[in-house]
Scaffold this motif. Structure first.
Motif, short mmCIF file in Angstrom:
data_model
loop_
_atom_site.label_atom_id
_atom_site.label_comp_id
_atom_site.label_asym_id
_atom_site.label_seq_id
_atom_site.Cartn_x
_atom_site.Cartn_y
_atom_site.Cartn_z
N ILE A 107 0.85 -1.20 0.00
CA ILE A 107 0.00 0.00 0.00
C ILE A 107 0.88 1.25 0.00
O ILE A 107 1.66 1.46 0.93
N PRO A 108 0.74 2.08 -1.06
CA PRO A 108 1.50 3.34 -1.03
C PRO A 108 0.85 4.33 -0.07
O PRO A 108 -0.36 4.50 -0.08
N ARG A 109 1.67 4.95 0.77
CA ARG A 109 1.20 6.03 1.66
C ARG A 109 1.94 7.27 1.20
O ARG A 109 3.16 7.34 1.29
N PHE A 110 1.16 8.26 0.69
CA PHE A 110 1.80 9.43 0.11
C PHE A 110 2.09 10.49 1.15
O PHE A 110 1.27 10.77 2.02
N VAL A 111 3.28 11.07 1.02
CA VAL A 111 3.65 12.18 1.90
C VAL A 111 3.89 13.41 1.03
O VAL A 111 4.26 13.28 -0.13
N ASP A 112 3.67 14.56 1.59
CA ASP A 112 3.80 15.79 0.82
C ASP A 112 5.28 16.12 0.60
O ASP A 112 6.16 15.54 1.24
N VAL A 113 5.51 17.04 -0.34
CA VAL A 113 6.89 17.42 -0.66
C VAL A 113 7.22 18.78 -0.07
O VAL A 113 6.35 19.56 0.31
N GLU A 114 8.54 19.02 -0.05
CA GLU A 114 9.08 20.29 0.40
C GLU A 114 8.89 21.26 -0.77
O GLU A 114 9.18 20.91 -1.92
N GLU A 115 8.39 22.45 -0.51
CA GLU A 115 8.08 23.39 -1.59
C GLU A 115 9.28 23.76 -2.46
O GLU A 115 9.20 23.76 -3.68
N THR A 117 12.43 22.38 -3.12
CA THR A 117 13.06 21.38 -4.00
C THR A 117 12.03 20.46 -4.65
O THR A 117 12.35 19.73 -5.58
N MET A 118 10.81 20.47 -4.16
CA MET A 118 9.72 19.61 -4.65
C MET A 118 10.00 18.13 -4.38
O MET A 118 9.47 17.25 -5.06
N LEU A 119 10.84 17.86 -3.39
CA LEU A 119 11.21 16.48 -3.04
C LEU A 119 10.64 16.09 -1.68
O LEU A 119 10.16 16.95 -0.93
N MET A 120 10.72 14.80 -1.36
CA MET A 120 10.17 14.27 -0.11
C MET A 120 10.56 15.11 1.10
O MET A 120 11.73 15.46 1.27
N ASP A 121 9.56 15.37 1.94
CA ASP A 121 9.74 16.19 3.12
C ASP A 121 9.75 15.28 4.35
O ASP A 121 8.75 14.64 4.65
N ALA A 122 10.89 15.23 5.04
CA ALA A 122 11.03 14.32 6.18
C ALA A 122 9.97 14.59 7.25
O ALA A 122 9.45 13.66 7.89
N GLN A 123 9.63 15.86 7.44
CA GLN A 123 8.62 16.22 8.42
C GLN A 123 7.28 15.57 8.09
O GLN A 123 6.58 15.03 8.96
N ALA A 124 6.94 15.59 6.79
CA ALA A 124 5.67 15.03 6.33
C ALA A 124 5.66 13.51 6.50
O ALA A 124 4.60 12.92 6.74
N VAL A 125 6.81 12.88 6.42
CA VAL A 125 6.89 11.42 6.59
C VAL A 125 6.47 11.07 8.01
O VAL A 125 5.66 10.17 8.24
N GLU A 126 7.04 11.80 8.94
CA GLU A 126 6.77 11.59 10.36
C GLU A 126 5.26 11.54 10.63
O GLU A 126 4.77 10.69 11.37
N ALA A 149 19.83 12.82 5.29
CA ALA A 149 20.15 12.72 6.73
C ALA A 149 18.91 12.56 7.61
O ALA A 149 18.84 11.61 8.41
N PRO A 150 17.91 13.44 7.49
CA PRO A 150 16.74 13.26 8.36
C PRO A 150 15.97 11.97 8.06
O PRO A 150 15.38 11.38 8.97
N LEU A 151 16.00 11.52 6.81
CA LEU A 151 15.29 10.28 6.47
C LEU A 151 15.99 9.07 7.05
O LEU A 151 15.36 8.12 7.55
N LEU A 152 17.32 9.08 7.02
CA LEU A 152 18.09 7.96 7.58
C LEU A 152 17.87 7.89 9.08
O LEU A 152 17.69 6.81 9.66
N GLU A 153 17.84 9.06 9.69
CA GLU A 153 17.64 9.13 11.14
C GLU A 153 16.25 8.59 11.50
O GLU A 153 16.10 7.75 12.37
N LEU A 154 15.26 9.05 10.73
CA LEU A 154 13.88 8.66 10.97
C LEU A 154 13.67 7.15 10.73
O LEU A 154 13.00 6.46 11.49
N ALA A 155 14.28 6.65 9.67
CA ALA A 155 14.17 5.22 9.35
C ALA A 155 14.78 4.39 10.46
O ALA A 155 14.23 3.36 10.86
N GLY A 156 15.91 4.84 10.96
CA GLY A 156 16.58 4.12 12.04
C GLY A 156 15.71 4.09 13.29
O GLY A 156 15.56 3.06 13.94
N VAL A 341 0.79 20.86 -0.92
CA VAL A 341 1.96 21.43 -1.62
C VAL A 341 2.14 20.74 -2.98
O VAL A 341 2.27 21.38 -4.02
N THR A 342 2.07 19.41 -2.97
CA THR A 342 2.19 18.63 -4.21
C THR A 342 1.16 19.09 -5.23
O THR A 342 1.47 19.29 -6.41
N GLU A 343 -0.08 19.26 -4.78
CA GLU A 343 -1.17 19.62 -5.69
C GLU A 343 -0.99 21.02 -6.26
O GLU A 343 -1.24 21.24 -7.45
#
Ligand code: PLP
Length: 376
Positions: A107-115, A117-126, A149-156, A341-343
Motif C-alpha cells: 500500500i502506497p502512503r503518500f507524503v507531501d513534498v518540500e516546496e 526542491t519539490m522532493l520528499m519532506d522528512a517532516q511530512a513522513v513523520e 540525513a533526516p530520512l536515515l535518522e527517521l528510518a533508524g 503542496v504537491t497539488e
C-alpha cells in the motif's frame, strides 16, 4: 500562413539523434561486438557493467534488470514486502514508482513534498507513519538527491527500510555520496531519456547487502540459482548484453554529458533571473543537481506553455497530475486537498528543453521567448 512564414526549427524537449550521429561508429561497433560474441543474454558485458555501475554508485553489487519499474518491484519483493505493508513515498513522481509498490501487493502512503526542491519532506513522513509502515521510498526527482540525513535518522528510529528511486538521478550526490548507496537498495532506470540512458529499456538494483544481492539475482531469473530449478517463485527481468555494452559507453561519456547539462542550466538560470513571476530550480543544501529536468514554476504555467508551443518550443509538465489524484489510483482513497503542496506545484511546474546536445542558440531562444512572455 505557415507557408508565408517558414517556421524556425522547433526546439525539441529531448532528442538523442545528434548525439547518436556524433558517436555512431563507436555505438555500432559495440552492438556488432555483442552480436558477434555469441552471447546475447546475461553474459560478460552485463556482469562487467553491473560491477562497474554499482562501484560507481558506491554499492557492492548491481543486478541488471529490464527497467526501473522492475528494479523497484524486485527490490520490494527481495525485502519481503507484500500485502498489508505500507510504503511511504511521494505523489510528485512518475507513475512507475507507485505501480511497483502495487505490483508487490503493498500500500502506497503518500507524503507531501518540500516546496523549494519539490522532493520528499522528512517532516511530512513523520506525520504519515503507522504501525504498518515498512519501507521509506524517497524519489530523487529531476536529477537532485533528496535530503537523506533526516530520512536515515527517521528510518533508524522507526525500523523502516529505505529503498531509493534513483531513476532520474544516477550519479547525483548528497554530502558527496552518490544516490543508491544510502538505502538497503537503490533502483535505477536506463530508459533512453534518463541521465544515464541506454538505447532501449533497462534498469538496475544496487545493494551492499549480501543476502539481498543473492535474492535479487534469483528473483530476476525465475527464482533460479543455476540449473533448471527454482529455489523460490521468481520472475524474468534481465538487462541484455547489447544494452549493457552501450550503457558502458554512456558511462564513459557521463561526466561530459552532465557538464553540458549544467552549462545549459546555467544559461537558463542567468537568462531567467529577475522575473518575479517565475522560480528557477532550487538546489537543496549538501547536494548537487544533474538537471535531468530543468523544471521552473510559475502561476501562469498554462499560458506560458501555450506561448512557447506557438513559437515551436516543446515543453513538458513533470507531472501534471500527482499520482494520488489519478483515476487508476482512486482505489487508494485519496482526495484533492490531501497533499496541498504537491497539488499546488502540479499546477505551476514546467520543464524546459534540456539534453546534452541541445544547442546554446536554442537555449537562448527559449530564454528570449520566456522573457518576452513576462515582458521582462
Ligand atoms: C523512469 C522512472 C521510473 C521507471 O523506470 P522505467 O525504466 O521506465 O521502468 C521510476 N521512477 C521514476 C521517478 C522515473 O522517472
Amino acid at each position: 500562413m505557415a507557408a508565408e512564414h517558414p517556421a524556425q526549427e522547433p526546439v525539441r524537449f529531448w532528442d538523442y539523434r545528434d548525439d547518436y550521429f556524433d558517436r555512431r561508429r563507436a555505438i555500432l561497433e559495440r552492438v556488432d561486438a555483442v552480436f558477434a560474441s555469441g552471447r546475447l543474454i546475461l553474459g560478460s558485458r552485463v556482469a562487467a557493467f553491473e560491477e562497474r555501475f554499482s562501484a560507481w554508485c558506491g554499492a557492492r553489487h548491481g543486478i541488471g534488470v529490464n527497467s526501473g519499474t522492475d528494479a523497484l518491484f524486485l527490490a520490494l519483493k527481495a525485502l519481503g514486502i507484500g500485502a498489508g505493508d505500507e510504503v511511504l513515498t511521494v505523489a510528485n513522481t512518475a507513475v512507475p514508482t507507485v505501480a511497483a509498490i502495487r505490483a508487490a501487493g503493498a500500500i502506497p502512503r503518500f507524503v507531501d513534498v518540500e516546496e523549494s526542491t519539490m522532493l520528499m519532506d522528512a517532516q511530512a513522513v513523520e506525520e504519515q507513519l503507522s504501525p504498518r509502515s515498512r519501507v521509506l521510498l524517497p524519489v530523487h526527482l529531476y536529477g537532485q538527491a533528496v535530503e537523506m540525513a533526516p530520512l536515515l535518522e527517521l528510518a533508524g528510529r522507526h525500523g523502516l527500510v529505505i529503498l531509493e528511486d534513483c531513476a532520474q538521478a544516477a550519479g547525483a550526490s548528497y554530502r558527496g555520496q552518490r544516490v543508491g548507496s544510502f538505502g538497503a537498495i537503490g533502483a535505477f532506470s536506463f530508459y533512453p531519456t534518463k541521465v544515464l540512458g541506454g538505447f532501449g529499456d533497462g534498469g538496475m538494483a544496487v545493494t551492499s547487502d549480501e543476502v539481498l544481492h543473492e535474492k535479487l539475482r534469483r528473483l530476476r531469473f525465475y527464482g533460479m540459482q543455476g540449473g533448471y530449478y527454482a529455489e523460490e517463485e521468481g520472475y524474468n527481468s534481465r538487462l541484455d548484453e547489447v544494452q549493457a555494452a552501450l550503457l558502458d559507453l554512456q558511462l564513459d561519456g557521463f561526466a561530459d554529458a552532465v557538464a553540458r547539462r549544467r552549462r545549459i542550466a546555467a544559461l537558463y538560470d542567468d537568462g531567467l533571473a529577475g522575473i518575479d513571476e517565475l522560480v528557477t530550480p532550487v538546489i537543496g543544501r549538501d547536494r548537487d543537481h544533474l538537471y535531468y529536468l530543468y523544471t521552473i514554476r510559475t502561476v501562469q504555467r498554462d499560458r506560458l506553455q501555450a506561448h512557447l508551443a506557438e513559437l515551436g518550443i516543446e515543453t513538458r509538465i513533470n507531472y501534471p497530475t500527482p499520482v494520488h489524484l489519478m483515476r487508476g489510483y482512486a482505489c487508494l482513497g485519496y482526495c484533492r486537498g490531501d497533499l496541498p503542496v504537491t497539488e499546488r506545484l502540479a499546477g505551476e511546474i514546467l520543464s524546459l528543453p534540456l539534453y546534452p546536445a541541445l544547442a546554446q542558440s536554442s537555449v537562448l531562444r527559449v530564454v528570449a521567448a520566456i522573457r518576452a512572455f513576462f515582458g521582462a
